[in-house]
Design a protein around this motif. Sequence first.
Motif, PDB file in Angstrom:
ATOM      1  N   THR A 118       0.746  -1.267   0.417  1.00  0.00           N
ATOM      2  CA  THR A 118       0.162   0.068  -0.326  1.00  0.00           C
ATOM      3  C   THR A 118       0.744   1.206   0.320  1.00  0.00           C
ATOM      4  N   GLY A 119       2.202   1.037  -0.079  1.00  0.00           N
ATOM      5  CA  GLY A 119       2.945   2.761   0.640  1.00  0.00           C
ATOM      6  C   GLY A 119       2.444   3.314   1.794  1.00  0.00           C
ATOM      7  N   THR A 120       3.054   4.159   2.365  1.00  0.00           N
ATOM      8  CA  THR A 120       2.963   5.152   3.301  1.00  0.00           C
ATOM      9  C   THR A 120       2.023   6.289   2.626  1.00  0.00           C
ATOM     10  N   GLY A 121       1.532   7.010   3.967  1.00  0.00           N
ATOM     11  CA  GLY A 121       0.844   8.857   3.320  1.00  0.00           C
ATOM     12  C   GLY A 121      -0.592   8.597   2.812  1.00  0.00           C
ATOM     13  N   SER A 122      -1.036   7.821   2.819  1.00  0.00           N
ATOM     14  CA  SER A 122      -2.520   8.021   2.084  1.00  0.00           C
ATOM     15  C   SER A 122      -3.355   8.567   2.493  1.00  0.00           C
ATOM     16  N   THR A 123      -4.848   8.171   1.978  1.00  0.00           N
ATOM     17  CA  THR A 123      -5.571   9.152   2.757  1.00  0.00           C
ATOM     18  C   THR A 123      -6.407   7.865   3.146  1.00  0.00           C
ATOM     19  N   LEU A 124      -6.413   7.251   4.059  1.00  0.00           N
ATOM     20  CA  LEU A 124      -6.780   5.790   4.120  1.00  0.00           C
ATOM     21  C   LEU A 124      -8.362   6.023   4.692  1.00  0.00           C
ATOM     22  N   ARG A 143       0.870   4.528   8.180  1.00  0.00           N
ATOM     23  CA  ARG A 143       2.011   6.260   8.370  1.00  0.00           C
ATOM     24  C   ARG A 143       0.365   6.831   7.161  1.00  0.00           C
ATOM     25  N   PRO A 144      -0.858   7.021   7.751  1.00  0.00           N
ATOM     26  CA  PRO A 144      -1.856   7.820   6.741  1.00  0.00           C
ATOM     27  C   PRO A 144      -1.416   8.938   7.031  1.00  0.00           C
ATOM     28  N   ALA A 145      -1.714   9.817   5.966  1.00  0.00           N
ATOM     29  CA  ALA A 145      -1.725  11.140   6.087  1.00  0.00           C
ATOM     30  C   ALA A 145      -2.652  11.528   6.591  1.00  0.00           C
ATOM     31  N   GLN A 146      -4.063  10.981   6.024  1.00  0.00           N
ATOM     32  CA  GLN A 146      -4.930  11.597   6.711  1.00  0.00           C
ATOM     33  C   GLN A 146      -5.913   9.918   6.538  1.00  0.00           C
ATOM     34  N   ALA A 172      -4.665  14.280   9.658  1.00  0.00           N
ATOM     35  CA  ALA A 172      -5.894  14.612   9.905  1.00  0.00           C
ATOM     36  C   ALA A 172      -7.184  13.748   9.914  1.00  0.00           C
ATOM     37  N   MET A 173      -7.643  13.825  10.474  1.00  0.00           N
ATOM     38  CA  MET A 173      -9.073  13.243  11.005  1.00  0.00           C
ATOM     39  C   MET A 173      -9.946  13.902  10.799  1.00  0.00           C
ATOM     40  N   THR A 174     -11.395  12.739   9.633  1.00  0.00           N
ATOM     41  CA  THR A 174     -12.426  13.572   9.756  1.00  0.00           C
ATOM     42  C   THR A 174     -13.592  12.045  10.167  1.00  0.00           C
ATOM     43  N   ALA A 175     -14.652  13.036  10.793  1.00  0.00           N
ATOM     44  CA  ALA A 175     -15.597  11.481  10.731  1.00  0.00           C
ATOM     45  C   ALA A 175     -16.596  11.967   9.711  1.00  0.00           C
ATOM     46  N   LEU A 176     -17.653  11.377   9.001  1.00  0.00           N
ATOM     47  CA  LEU A 176     -18.410  10.924   8.301  1.00  0.00           C
ATOM     48  C   LEU A 176     -19.801  10.501   7.953  1.00  0.00           C
ATOM     49  N   ALA A 182     -25.550   2.749  -0.278  1.00  0.00           N
ATOM     50  CA  ALA A 182     -26.483   4.243  -1.319  1.00  0.00           C
ATOM     51  C   ALA A 182     -24.984   4.205  -1.839  1.00  0.00           C
ATOM     52  N   GLY A 183     -24.029   3.731  -1.865  1.00  0.00           N
ATOM     53  CA  GLY A 183     -22.197   4.266  -2.291  1.00  0.00           C
ATOM     54  C   GLY A 183     -21.998   4.863  -1.864  1.00  0.00           C
ATOM     55  N   VAL A 184     -20.687   4.863  -2.232  1.00  0.00           N
ATOM     56  CA  VAL A 184     -19.678   6.127  -1.320  1.00  0.00           C
ATOM     57  C   VAL A 184     -19.836   7.637  -1.929  1.00  0.00           C
ATOM     58  N   ALA A 185     -20.201   8.850  -1.999  1.00  0.00           N
ATOM     59  CA  ALA A 185     -19.907   9.752  -2.322  1.00  0.00           C
ATOM     60  C   ALA A 185     -19.313  10.443  -1.674  1.00  0.00           C
ATOM     61  N   LEU A 186     -17.745  10.783  -1.999  1.00  0.00           N
ATOM     62  CA  LEU A 186     -16.850  11.573  -0.049  1.00  0.00           C
ATOM     63  C   LEU A 186     -16.382  12.886  -1.062  1.00  0.00           C
ATOM     64  N   PRO A 187     -17.004  13.803  -0.130  1.00  0.00           N
ATOM     65  CA  PRO A 187     -17.581  15.150  -0.565  1.00  0.00           C
ATOM     66  C   PRO A 187     -15.387  15.553  -0.641  1.00  0.00           C
ATOM     67  N   ALA A 188     -15.977  17.525  -1.770  1.00  0.00           N
ATOM     68  CA  ALA A 188     -14.213  17.117  -2.130  1.00  0.00           C
ATOM     69  C   ALA A 188     -13.214  17.738  -1.210  1.00  0.00           C
ATOM     70  N   ALA A 189     -13.701  18.261  -0.205  1.00  0.00           N
ATOM     71  CA  ALA A 189     -12.903  18.048   0.798  1.00  0.00           C
ATOM     72  C   ALA A 189     -11.534  17.214   1.282  1.00  0.00           C
ATOM     73  N   VAL A 190     -12.061  15.438   0.828  1.00  0.00           N
ATOM     74  CA  VAL A 190     -11.548  14.016   0.778  1.00  0.00           C
ATOM     75  C   VAL A 190     -10.246  14.507   0.058  1.00  0.00           C
ATOM     76  N   PRO A 191      -8.886  14.581  -0.046  1.00  0.00           N
ATOM     77  CA  PRO A 191      -7.643  15.102  -1.350  1.00  0.00           C
ATOM     78  C   PRO A 191      -8.065  13.530  -2.015  1.00  0.00           C
ATOM     79  N   ALA A 192      -7.943  13.766  -3.223  1.00  0.00           N
ATOM     80  CA  ALA A 192      -8.499  13.026  -4.848  1.00  0.00           C
ATOM     81  C   ALA A 192      -7.213  12.069  -4.702  1.00  0.00           C
TER      82      ALA A 192
END
Length: 360
Positions: A118-124, A143-146, A172-176, A182-192
């Motif tokens: 997987t590598g490190t530094g991803s948005t998990l 070691r995720p970045a987010q 950096a942490m976010t709760a959604l 109904a599927g997973v639609a992520l808000p734009a704030a989550v890095p692509a």
Amino acid sequence: MMQAKSREGRTAPLHKKNGARKYLTLANHHAEQARIPTRRRTDESGWRATDAREISASERETLIAGLTAPSARISSKYFYDSLGSHLFDAITHLPEYYPTRTEAAIFARHIGEIAQSTGTGSTLIDLGAGNCEKARSLFGPLRPAQYVAVDISADYLRGAISYLQHRHPEIAMTALGLDMSAGVALPAAVPAARRLFFFPGSSIGNFTPEEAELFLSGLRSQCHEDGGLLIGVDLVKDKSVIDAAYDDTLGVTAAFNLNALRHINAVLGSDFDLRDWRHCGFFDPGLSRVEMHVETRLEVEVTWPGGSRQFEAGERIHTENSYKYRLEDFSMMLQRAGFRSVRSWTDQRNWFAVCHATVR
Ligand code: AVI
């Protein structure tokens, strides 16, 4: 007579009402003679769920359509009120329920290779995060970045996240709060970039294979070229092992299954009497899935505001499917969903697999 043996008080004088047979307890029989309503009141008996939530008109419509269908069915989401979530947690500790501990053992044994893949530094992005425990154990090696925790209950998540954020200020942490059916639609704030979806526990098995492929395609469409998916899947194995996992000797899975009726009483205002129903959970090798049902012990009528349904003795309500895959088939499904490369790790008995699927 079977009904007479099923519970004390069910010595059941039979009578006909509007052409339909009805079973009455002796107590109810006397009550009826005295013109007292015969139906037990669920709220007086304390069976009503305490965490009742409002449901939308369309959810109510879907629920009633399922209950009144010729083969009655309800969504497995009704397992998960607060008590149901605790019961599921108890299931994961049962000796018969192998998926949770087998998956954990795979992670423990192969975490070095998994992290390398997987590598490190991803948005998990943790799908169905619950108490965030599984993802938390990956923070060290991955070691995720987010960290983005997704669950149907954002309130529940916020508590878990604020604790985690304190322990891991570098992430950096976010709760959604999101209903993933109904599927997973992520808000734009989550890095692509560098998205790593995490979907453990073989929750993918609770979708039909068609739904599962669509769901996986949906995840793929939210990944850039550098994205991927880390997913746990339960594998086909001996029927006796799977049967025991979904019909344990302590009866915790039975309580988990029946609790869906209690939850439905709370949200629909129905009057399911849990004592009239029993748990049914078995693996169907032909369909490669566990089916869970609740089955009536006797003929009953269930009512709710504006409607009712008569159930014959032995009639069932289908409450859940849990599909089991052959690793080759699951791998092909991931590829059909658009993931190009798939690496997998299994336990020594080949009961469970963890797959890392990447877009590149
Ligand atoms: C949540 N899901 C993966 C569980 C499963 O095994 O399908 C739900 C469950 N149903 C009965 N026991 C556990």
